[in-house]
Design a protein around this motif. Structure first.
Motif, PDB file in Angstrom:
ATOM      1  N   CYS A  86     -16.903  19.433  -2.514  1.00  0.00           N
ATOM      2  CA  CYS A  86     -16.468  18.035  -2.669  1.00  0.00           C
ATOM      3  C   CYS A  86     -17.420  17.049  -2.013  1.00  0.00           C
ATOM      4  N   PHE A  87     -18.534  17.531  -1.457  1.00  0.00           N
ATOM      5  CA  PHE A  87     -19.510  16.686  -0.764  1.00  0.00           C
ATOM      6  C   PHE A  87     -18.846  15.911   0.382  1.00  0.00           C
ATOM      7  N   LEU A  88     -18.065  16.653   1.173  1.00  0.00           N
ATOM      8  CA  LEU A  88     -17.379  16.078   2.321  1.00  0.00           C
ATOM      9  C   LEU A  88     -17.798  16.829   3.583  1.00  0.00           C
ATOM     10  N   SER A  89     -17.708  16.155   4.726  1.00  0.00           N
ATOM     11  CA  SER A  89     -18.056  16.756   6.001  1.00  0.00           C
ATOM     12  C   SER A  89     -16.835  17.449   6.594  1.00  0.00           C
ATOM     13  N   CYS A  90     -16.919  18.760   6.715  1.00  0.00           N
ATOM     14  CA  CYS A  90     -15.811  19.528   7.272  1.00  0.00           C
ATOM     15  C   CYS A  90     -15.594  19.181   8.746  1.00  0.00           C
ATOM     16  N   GLY A 131     -30.813  14.760  -6.444  1.00  0.00           N
ATOM     17  CA  GLY A 131     -30.451  15.159  -7.798  1.00  0.00           C
ATOM     18  C   GLY A 131     -28.976  15.451  -7.974  1.00  0.00           C
ATOM     19  N   THR A 132     -28.223  15.441  -6.859  1.00  0.00           N
ATOM     20  CA  THR A 132     -26.777  15.748  -6.954  1.00  0.00           C
ATOM     21  C   THR A 132     -25.919  14.489  -6.779  1.00  0.00           C
ATOM     22  N   GLU A 133     -26.549  13.334  -6.814  1.00  0.00           N
ATOM     23  CA  GLU A 133     -25.809  12.091  -6.544  1.00  0.00           C
ATOM     24  C   GLU A 133     -24.663  11.877  -7.534  1.00  0.00           C
ATOM     25  N   GLU A 134     -24.924  12.090  -8.810  1.00  0.00           N
ATOM     26  CA  GLU A 134     -23.888  11.873  -9.827  1.00  0.00           C
ATOM     27  C   GLU A 134     -22.748  12.876  -9.684  1.00  0.00           C
ATOM     28  N   ILE A 135     -23.089  14.113  -9.327  1.00  0.00           N
ATOM     29  CA  ILE A 135     -22.051  15.134  -9.121  1.00  0.00           C
ATOM     30  C   ILE A 135     -21.150  14.716  -7.956  1.00  0.00           C
ATOM     31  N   ALA A 136     -21.784  14.224  -6.864  1.00  0.00           N
ATOM     32  CA  ALA A 136     -21.018  13.784  -5.694  1.00  0.00           C
ATOM     33  C   ALA A 136     -20.070  12.645  -6.063  1.00  0.00           C
ATOM     34  N   LEU A 137     -20.566  11.677  -6.819  1.00  0.00           N
ATOM     35  CA  LEU A 137     -19.725  10.547  -7.232  1.00  0.00           C
ATOM     36  C   LEU A 137     -18.542  11.017  -8.069  1.00  0.00           C
ATOM     37  N   THR A 138     -18.797  11.986  -8.937  1.00  0.00           N
ATOM     38  CA  THR A 138     -17.716  12.531  -9.778  1.00  0.00           C
ATOM     39  C   THR A 138     -16.665  13.230  -8.928  1.00  0.00           C
ATOM     40  N   ARG A 139     -17.123  14.004  -7.937  1.00  0.00           N
ATOM     41  CA  ARG A 139     -16.180  14.716  -7.061  1.00  0.00           C
ATOM     42  C   ARG A 139     -15.372  13.716  -6.224  1.00  0.00           C
ATOM     43  N   TRP A 140     -16.034  12.676  -5.719  1.00  0.00           N
ATOM     44  CA  TRP A 140     -15.327  11.689  -4.896  1.00  0.00           C
ATOM     45  C   TRP A 140     -14.321  10.884  -5.711  1.00  0.00           C
ATOM     46  N   ARG A 141     -14.631  10.733  -7.001  1.00  0.00           N
ATOM     47  CA  ARG A 141     -13.764   9.900  -7.856  1.00  0.00           C
ATOM     48  C   ARG A 141     -12.345  10.443  -7.920  1.00  0.00           C
ATOM     49  N   ARG A 142     -12.203  11.754  -7.758  1.00  0.00           N
ATOM     50  CA  ARG A 142     -10.861  12.348  -7.834  1.00  0.00           C
ATOM     51  C   ARG A 142      -9.972  11.882  -6.671  1.00  0.00           C
TER      52      ARG A 142
END
Length: 278
Positions: free
Chosen positions: A124-128, A75-86
């Motif tokens: 940001c849906f990134l791996s630290c 359910g967070t796929e669109e949020i992740a795409l938005t964060r990555w877009r930056r």
């Protein structure tokens, strides 16, 4: 397998890492100093010529470390795409990885608050852990560069001139990893093996929905639905300028090769004139 061994030796020969007797060339000896894939070593050394060492060190570290992009809960796929877009860069995934790394360094610059690293990465849906690994790999590569006294360059990421320099450095090592979109819908035919592949879902091009015609890719994965990973746009002109002729002549016949041959033929008179002037 003997076939794999022969292919590996052939690739090293294309990269100018071997001499006529099959031993490591002087260039190959320097390449072997780096604990990297030979193509990546070649690109890193080429960056000394094109004065983009700082940026290539970051790219080498990011593609060697585990994938930094992470899907969140359902359910967070669109949020992740938005964060990555930056972080997306119009030139492609290699440049997007530089943006991610630089943003991570900036966001975690405060040593008194180490917990901020994890928080920023989660948001940001990134791996630290992957980004920390990239930091360690980059630091090791910098030490090797200093030890063998290779020239470093000041960071200057952003200008069109620098983007072109990075593309040239990448192509110097990855001219064997070129593919062309044959039908305008993202079906990429690889020049070397004539296999068709699609962009990996993590590619920034999937996020922007822009499909470049010619691309350079870091790796090809059969297990992930024939996908090419870490993809950046390139051009026939750049390829024609940097590809070794003996590699190009060994490519299997294809429409893409014919297009590239026309570009090479077009550039040949200009190259001959430049040599004559020199």
């Amino acid at each position: 397998a003997p076939e794999s061994l022969m292919q590996a030796l052939e690739d090293l020969d294309y990269l100018a890492a071997l001499d006529n007797n099959g031993n490591l060339s002087e260039f190959g000896i320097i390449m072997s100093e780096f604990p990297l894939d030979p193509r990546l070593s070649k690109s890193l050394l080429a960056s000394c010529e094109f004065e983009c060492v700082d940026e290539m060190l970051t790219i080498a570290a990011m593609v060697t470390a585990p994938n930094c992009f992470q899907h969140g809960p359902p359910g967070t796929e669109e949020i992740a795409l938005t964060r990555w877009r930056r972080f997306s860069h119009p030139a492609g995934d290699h440049f997007t990885l530089i943006n991610v790394f630089n943003a991570f360094k900036e966001a975690t610059a405060n040593p008194t608050n180490p917990g901020n690293n994890e928080k920023w990465c989660r948001e940001c849906f990134l791996s630290c852990s992957a980004l920390r690994m990239a930091e360690m790999i980059r630091a090791e590569l910098v030490e090797i560069m200093k030890r063998i006294e290779l020239p470093m360059s000041e960071p200057d990421f952003g200008s069109e001139e620098k983007v072109l320099s990075i593309k040239k450095a990448l192509l110097s090592g990855y001219f064997m990893h070129i593919a062309r979109d044959v039908d305008g819908s993202g079906n990429y035919l690889m020049l070397t093996h004539k296999q068709v592949a699609q962009l990996h879902p993590f590619s920034s091009y999937c996020n922007s929905r822009r499909i470049p015609e010619w691309v350079l890719f870091h790796e090809f994965s059969i297990s992930e639905d024939n996908s090419i990973r870490v993809v950046s746009e390139t051009s026939p002109d750049l390829f024609a300028e940097l590809v070794p002729q003996y590699y190009f002549s060994n490519l299997p016949p294809s429409e893409s090769k014919d297009i590239l041959q026309e570009v090479i033929d077009h550039l040949a008179p200009a190259s001959a004139m430049e040599e004559e002037e020199k």
